[in-house]
Design an enzyme around this catalytic site. Sequence first.
Site, PDB file in Angstrom:
ATOM      1  N   THR A  22       0.821  -1.211   0.000  1.00  0.00           N
ATOM      2  CA  THR A  22       0.000   0.000   0.000  1.00  0.00           C
ATOM      3  C   THR A  22       0.857   1.264   0.000  1.00  0.00           C
ATOM      4  OG1 THR A  22      -1.706  -1.172   1.234  1.00  0.00           O
ATOM      5  CG2 THR A  22      -1.823   1.223   1.292  1.00  0.00           C
ATOM      6  N   GLY A  61       2.740  -2.892   8.489  1.00  0.00           N
ATOM      7  CA  GLY A  61       2.909  -3.110   9.925  1.00  0.00           C
ATOM      8  C   GLY A  61       4.364  -3.425  10.255  1.00  0.00           C
ATOM      9  N   GLU A 304      -6.090  -5.868   4.052  1.00  0.00           N
ATOM     10  CA  GLU A 304      -6.114  -7.104   3.243  1.00  0.00           C
ATOM     11  C   GLU A 304      -7.243  -7.078   2.239  1.00  0.00           C
ATOM     12  OE1 GLU A 304      -3.231  -8.765   4.213  1.00  0.00           O
ATOM     13  OE2 GLU A 304      -3.555  -9.277   2.118  1.00  0.00           O
TER      14      GLU A 304
HETATM   15  C1  LIG Z   1      -2.558  -7.381  10.040  1.00  0.00           C
HETATM   16  C2  LIG Z   1      -2.847  -6.506   8.844  1.00  0.00           C
HETATM   17  C3  LIG Z   1      -1.987  -6.792   7.631  1.00  0.00           C
HETATM   18  C4  LIG Z   1      -2.533  -6.100   6.426  1.00  0.00           C
HETATM   19  C5  LIG Z   1      -1.932  -6.221   5.235  1.00  0.00           C
HETATM   20  C6  LIG Z   1      -2.486  -5.563   4.058  1.00  0.00           C
HETATM   21  O1  LIG Z   1      -3.471  -4.861   4.086  1.00  0.00           O
HETATM   22  S1  LIG Z   1      -1.623  -5.917   2.602  1.00  0.00           S
HETATM   23  C7  LIG Z   1      -2.439  -4.971   1.386  1.00  0.00           C
HETATM   24  C8  LIG Z   1      -3.782  -5.558   1.009  1.00  0.00           C
HETATM   25  N1  LIG Z   1      -4.252  -4.926  -0.182  1.00  0.00           N
HETATM   26  C9  LIG Z   1      -5.202  -5.448  -0.955  1.00  0.00           C
HETATM   27  O2  LIG Z   1      -5.820  -6.452  -0.643  1.00  0.00           O
HETATM   28  C10 LIG Z   1      -5.451  -4.729  -2.263  1.00  0.00           C
HETATM   29  C11 LIG Z   1      -6.838  -5.014  -2.779  1.00  0.00           C
HETATM   30  N2  LIG Z   1      -6.877  -4.834  -4.228  1.00  0.00           N
HETATM   31  C12 LIG Z   1      -6.794  -5.910  -5.087  1.00  0.00           C
HETATM   32  O3  LIG Z   1      -6.688  -7.043  -4.703  1.00  0.00           O
HETATM   33  C13 LIG Z   1      -6.883  -5.609  -6.570  1.00  0.00           C
HETATM   34  O4  LIG Z   1      -6.475  -4.294  -6.851  1.00  0.00           O
HETATM   35  C14 LIG Z   1      -8.313  -5.787  -7.078  1.00  0.00           C
HETATM   36  C15 LIG Z   1      -8.673  -7.268  -7.013  1.00  0.00           C
HETATM   37  C16 LIG Z   1      -9.301  -4.997  -6.262  1.00  0.00           C
HETATM   38  C17 LIG Z   1      -8.416  -5.287  -8.496  1.00  0.00           C
HETATM   39  O5  LIG Z   1      -7.474  -6.007  -9.288  1.00  0.00           O
HETATM   40  P1  LIG Z   1      -7.227  -5.524 -10.783  1.00  0.00           P
HETATM   41  O6  LIG Z   1      -7.005  -4.059 -10.789  1.00  0.00           O
HETATM   42  O7  LIG Z   1      -6.182  -6.389 -11.393  1.00  0.00           O
HETATM   43  O8  LIG Z   1      -8.597  -5.698 -11.524  1.00  0.00           O
HETATM   44  P2  LIG Z   1      -9.622  -6.858 -11.727  1.00  0.00           P
HETATM   45  O9  LIG Z   1     -10.705  -6.725 -10.696  1.00  0.00           O
HETATM   46  O10 LIG Z   1      -9.981  -6.726 -13.162  1.00  0.00           O
HETATM   47  O11 LIG Z   1      -8.915  -8.313 -11.530  1.00  0.00           O
HETATM   48  C18 LIG Z   1      -8.274  -8.885 -12.663  1.00  0.00           C
HETATM   49  C19 LIG Z   1      -8.474 -10.391 -12.606  1.00  0.00           C
HETATM   50  O12 LIG Z   1      -7.687 -10.896 -11.512  1.00  0.00           O
HETATM   51  C20 LIG Z   1      -8.521 -11.657 -10.641  1.00  0.00           C
HETATM   52  N3  LIG Z   1      -7.994 -11.467  -9.292  1.00  0.00           N
HETATM   53  C21 LIG Z   1      -7.905 -10.297  -8.628  1.00  0.00           C
HETATM   54  N4  LIG Z   1      -7.355 -10.501  -7.427  1.00  0.00           N
HETATM   55  C22 LIG Z   1      -7.080 -11.837  -7.345  1.00  0.00           C
HETATM   56  C23 LIG Z   1      -6.508 -12.658  -6.345  1.00  0.00           C
HETATM   57  N5  LIG Z   1      -6.102 -12.140  -5.152  1.00  0.00           N
HETATM   58  N6  LIG Z   1      -6.370 -13.976  -6.603  1.00  0.00           N
HETATM   59  C24 LIG Z   1      -6.786 -14.482  -7.775  1.00  0.00           C
HETATM   60  N7  LIG Z   1      -7.354 -13.767  -8.765  1.00  0.00           N
HETATM   61  C25 LIG Z   1      -7.488 -12.451  -8.546  1.00  0.00           C
HETATM   62  C26 LIG Z   1      -9.908 -11.102 -10.824  1.00  0.00           C
HETATM   63  O13 LIG Z   1     -10.885 -12.059 -10.431  1.00  0.00           O
HETATM   64  C27 LIG Z   1      -9.913 -10.837 -12.306  1.00  0.00           C
HETATM   65  O14 LIG Z   1     -10.090 -12.088 -12.942  1.00  0.00           O
HETATM   66  P3  LIG Z   1     -10.979 -12.157 -14.295  1.00  0.00           P
HETATM   67  O15 LIG Z   1     -12.407 -11.835 -13.876  1.00  0.00           O
HETATM   68  O16 LIG Z   1     -10.426 -11.104 -15.196  1.00  0.00           O
HETATM   69  O17 LIG Z   1     -10.796 -13.563 -14.760  1.00  0.00           O
HETATM   70  C1  LIG Z   2      -4.480  -1.523  10.570  1.00  0.00           C
HETATM   71  C2  LIG Z   2      -4.014  -1.576   9.138  1.00  0.00           C
HETATM   72  C3  LIG Z   2      -2.904  -2.340   8.805  1.00  0.00           C
HETATM   73  C4  LIG Z   2      -2.457  -2.382   7.487  1.00  0.00           C
HETATM   74  N1  LIG Z   2      -1.324  -3.116   7.195  1.00  0.00           N
HETATM   75  C5  LIG Z   2      -0.870  -3.110   5.914  1.00  0.00           C
HETATM   76  C6  LIG Z   2       0.329  -3.815   5.579  1.00  0.00           C
HETATM   77  O1  LIG Z   2       0.953  -4.452   6.437  1.00  0.00           O
HETATM   78  N2  LIG Z   2       0.797  -3.769   4.289  1.00  0.00           N
HETATM   79  C7  LIG Z   2       0.124  -3.066   3.313  1.00  0.00           C
HETATM   80  O2  LIG Z   2       0.575  -3.058   2.165  1.00  0.00           O
HETATM   81  N3  LIG Z   2      -1.035  -2.378   3.605  1.00  0.00           N
HETATM   82  C8  LIG Z   2      -1.527  -2.392   4.864  1.00  0.00           C
HETATM   83  N4  LIG Z   2      -2.679  -1.715   5.157  1.00  0.00           N
HETATM   84  C9  LIG Z   2      -3.320  -0.914   4.119  1.00  0.00           C
HETATM   85  C10 LIG Z   2      -4.596  -1.556   3.612  1.00  0.00           C
HETATM   86  O3  LIG Z   2      -4.300  -2.699   2.856  1.00  0.00           O
HETATM   87  C11 LIG Z   2      -5.353  -0.513   2.773  1.00  0.00           C
HETATM   88  O4  LIG Z   2      -5.767   0.509   3.649  1.00  0.00           O
HETATM   89  C12 LIG Z   2      -6.550  -1.160   2.098  1.00  0.00           C
HETATM   90  O5  LIG Z   2      -6.104  -1.988   1.037  1.00  0.00           O
HETATM   91  C13 LIG Z   2      -7.535  -0.125   1.539  1.00  0.00           C
HETATM   92  O6  LIG Z   2      -6.885   0.743   0.633  1.00  0.00           O
HETATM   93  P1  LIG Z   2      -6.960   2.345   0.896  1.00  0.00           P
HETATM   94  O7  LIG Z   2      -6.639   2.592   2.307  1.00  0.00           O
HETATM   95  O8  LIG Z   2      -6.147   2.987  -0.179  1.00  0.00           O
HETATM   96  O9  LIG Z   2      -8.486   2.697   0.697  1.00  0.00           O
HETATM   97  P2  LIG Z   2      -9.236   3.058  -0.771  1.00  0.00           P
HETATM   98  O10 LIG Z   2      -8.936   1.977  -1.690  1.00  0.00           O
HETATM   99  O11 LIG Z   2      -8.788   4.437  -1.074  1.00  0.00           O
HETATM  100  O12 LIG Z   2     -10.715   2.988  -0.276  1.00  0.00           O
HETATM  101  C14 LIG Z   2     -11.391   4.141   0.204  1.00  0.00           C
HETATM  102  C15 LIG Z   2     -12.863   3.987  -0.150  1.00  0.00           C
HETATM  103  O13 LIG Z   2     -12.977   3.916  -1.582  1.00  0.00           O
HETATM  104  C16 LIG Z   2     -13.789   2.812  -1.939  1.00  0.00           C
HETATM  105  N5  LIG Z   2     -13.330   2.221  -3.204  1.00  0.00           N
HETATM  106  C17 LIG Z   2     -12.052   2.091  -3.627  1.00  0.00           C
HETATM  107  N6  LIG Z   2     -12.016   1.455  -4.805  1.00  0.00           N
HETATM  108  C18 LIG Z   2     -13.302   1.174  -5.131  1.00  0.00           C
HETATM  109  C19 LIG Z   2     -13.935   0.516  -6.227  1.00  0.00           C
HETATM  110  N7  LIG Z   2     -13.219   0.001  -7.242  1.00  0.00           N
HETATM  111  N8  LIG Z   2     -15.271   0.382  -6.206  1.00  0.00           N
HETATM  112  C20 LIG Z   2     -16.001   0.863  -5.169  1.00  0.00           C
HETATM  113  N9  LIG Z   2     -15.475   1.517  -4.113  1.00  0.00           N
HETATM  114  C21 LIG Z   2     -14.139   1.651  -4.099  1.00  0.00           C
HETATM  115  C22 LIG Z   2     -13.591   1.799  -0.824  1.00  0.00           C
HETATM  116  O14 LIG Z   2     -14.712   0.909  -0.750  1.00  0.00           O
HETATM  117  C23 LIG Z   2     -13.500   2.698   0.414  1.00  0.00           C
HETATM  118  O15 LIG Z   2     -14.802   2.974   0.905  1.00  0.00           O
HETATM  119  C24 LIG Z   2      -3.151  -1.646   6.480  1.00  0.00           C
HETATM  120  C25 LIG Z   2      -4.276  -0.898   6.813  1.00  0.00           C
HETATM  121  C26 LIG Z   2      -4.721  -0.861   8.143  1.00  0.00           C
HETATM  122  C27 LIG Z   2      -5.932  -0.034   8.485  1.00  0.00           C
END
Ligand SMILES: CCC/C=C/C(=O)SCCNC(=O)CCNC(=O)[C@H](O)C(C)(C)COP(=O)([O-])OP(=O)([O-])OC[C@H]1O[C@@H](n2cnc3c(N)ncnc32)[C@H](O)[C@@H]1OP(=O)([O-])[O-]
Ligand SMILES: Cc1cc2nc3c(=O)[nH]c(=O)nc-3n(C[C@H](O)[C@H](O)[C@H](O)COP(=O)(O)OP(=O)(O)OC[C@H]3O[C@@H](n4cnc5c(N)ncnc54)[C@H](O)[C@@H]3O)c2cc1C
Length: 536
Positions: A22, A61, A304
């Site tokens: 991110t 984190g 996530e």
């Molecule tokens: C303790 C806390 C720790 C936290 C850590 C974090 O937060 S870490 C940070 C966490 N951050 C996040 O989680 C970020 C969240 N954002 C995302 O995961 C991506 O930007 C997205 C999925 C929202 C859009 O993706 P995109 O712009 O590429 O666009 P698209 O929607 O067109 O998808 C294209 C194709 O890929 C497929 N496909 C997609 N994902 C997966 C997958 N995981 N696996 C398999 N397949 C997947 C999808 O189904 C589609 O297939 P189709 O229909 O074409 O056959």
């Molecule tokens: C406690 C905590 C720990 C984290 N740890 C990690 C980490 O270890 N590593 C890491 O990489 N990240 C980490 N993150 C970041 C986290 O993965 C992102 O905050 C998360 O993926 C959401 O992205 P954003 O914050 O940019 O929100 P945005 O994507 O900007 O979302 C903001 C709003 O826009 C809306 N939106 C965005 N896109 C769309 C769409 N296509 N359609 C409809 N609505 C949409 C969402 O629904 C939401 O309401 C952490 C976050 C938190 C809060």
Amino acid sequence: EQQEKWVPRAVNMEIIGTYAQTELGHGTFLRGLETTATYDPNTEEFVLNSPTLTAYKWWPGGLAHTANHCVVVAQLHSKGVNHGVHPFIVQIRDEDTHMPLPGVKVGEIGPKLSFSTANNGFLGFDNFRVPRDSMLMKNAQVLKDGTYVKSRLSKLTYGTMVFIRVMIVTDMAYYLSVGATIAIRYSAVRHQSKPKENEPEPQILDYVTQQHKLFIALASSHAFRVTGQWLWTTFVRVNKALTSGNADTLPELHAVACCLKAVTTRDAASMVEACRMSCGGHGYMTSSYLPILYGITTAACTYEGENTVLLLQTARSLVKAWQKGSKGKPLSPTEAYLMDKSPVPKWENTLDGIIAGFRRVSAGKVQDCVSKIDKLVKMGTSYEDAWNQTSVRLVAASEAHSRAVILATFRAEVSRAAAALSPPLARVLHQLVHLYTVYWALERVGDLLLYTSIAERDVQELQQQYEDLLQKIRPNTVGLVDAFDLRDEILNSTLGAYDGRVYERLMEEALKSPLNAEPVNQSFHKYLKPFMQGKL
Ligand SMILES: CCC/C=C/C(=O)SCCNC(=O)CCNC(=O)[C@H](O)C(C)(C)COP(=O)([O-])OP(=O)([O-])OC[C@H]1O[C@@H](n2cnc3c(N)ncnc32)[C@H](O)[C@@H]1OP(=O)([O-])[O-]
Ligand SMILES: Cc1cc2nc3c(=O)[nH]c(=O)nc-3n(C[C@H](O)[C@H](O)[C@H](O)COP(=O)(O)OP(=O)(O)OC[C@H]3O[C@@H](n4cnc5c(N)ncnc54)[C@H](O)[C@@H]3O)c2cc1C
């Protein structure tokens, strides 16, 4: 070979890592990430760079002061071509001095709602060079001369997120067990009010409204634990197929992991908040642990994969399944029910009847979404705009699908396990399955009225079934939370400790406050007294 190089050092804690994906400007839209990794064939290195402020990694984190390495997700450039986002393992601090390496800017992002010990950080690169083997090359590769070798499946880059989402469902089961234990034990200790003048104040656990607030959290903990186990088994099976090059089942896993992560985190956060509020003022004390627990669960709705975005990912899969099924093509096991074209059956107030009802709701919602999108496109709206205009309904369809999966899995797994359990235990677990199922039928009665043949008298009967279940479960409630076997040190709660000495623990904690170190705090002399004497 890369695993041989990095894994042993990570296992023995020479490497303390984090996942830096991110950025300030992008969390959801991964293809929009701005950090670049440009290959230099002359030195066989990648040059990492943060071209803008919004390119700075933000949130990972442990990044601020703990990690000395991280997995950095960056746009890979080689021979003038951008090949999209890829993961790199990067050392960011000196392993002896822990000083940030030259070209690395790293620091703390500041106070947050909770997770205060996570030292989430920011990270920027100023033309920071790393060796070619920093690129994690399990899927795609860059050869020494800069030739890019495509992954056999581009979506594998996103694989780590599927794994964590699968784990999060089980995490939510655990957090709900903590919240339910604290709130139910406190509700057994707390006596309040006098509904019957000639009787002592009752335990607040005997108020049916209190049971309504708490028992669903207890039942959900079991539902999510069972569903989490099923999802993990599915993940292991899909991953095994992936290692042999078969990615056919990955889309189904991605879709079901997205909606289950979204629904279980949203439920856990709202139910933990309900547990907190059910403890009155003492639930607002940090020493109860409930505010911290809320902060932890609500964060999971964002990290996530933000919940709405993930529900829309599942909706994308459901719409594609509907279109595929309508052409007579086979659907994945979790989505096959979408093609049930049999007439809507007579409603039955049974577990199977309710589960079938939720499948009807999900299929009906998906069909409505497809019709709305088709109608808009026929009127000249672009598919993307039609999708956006239908997105509120798409999210609802995803939620209904997710609920149908959880209901069916919870019922099937408890029925399967019951044969090996003592009859009394089997009976109590069946009561929790029943409560969970009827609770959600009542919560979504509007949808059932729209898409099934449920009638008003059925709803009245379900309400009565629900209230009867609260009464049946009440005698076993404390035993059920004790069965989570959570030690006091883990609960970390003045309200939930096993010995029930709530008031003594609240006072013990209060007296630890530095503000109680002296009878007159220095603020009196510095501010209050001068103010009272008109000198401020
Ligand atoms: C303790 C806390 C720790 C936290 C850590 C974090 O937060 S870490 C940070 C966490 N951050 C996040 O989680 C970020 C969240 N954002 C995302 O995961 C991506 O930007 C997205 C999925 C929202 C859009 O993706 P995109 O712009 O590429 O666009 P698209 O929607 O067109 O998808 C294209 C194709 O890929 C497929 N496909 C997609 N994902 C997966 C997958 N995981 N696996 C398999 N397949 C997947 C999808 O189904 C589609 O297939 P189709 O229909 O074409 O056959
Ligand atoms: C406690 C905590 C720990 C984290 N740890 C990690 C980490 O270890 N590593 C890491 O990489 N990240 C980490 N993150 C970041 C986290 O993965 C992102 O905050 C998360 O993926 C959401 O992205 P954003 O914050 O940019 O929100 P945005 O994507 O900007 O979302 C903001 C709003 O826009 C809306 N939106 C965005 N896109 C769309 C769409 N296509 N359609 C409809 N609505 C949409 C969402 O629904 C939401 O309401 C952490 C976050 C938190 C809060």
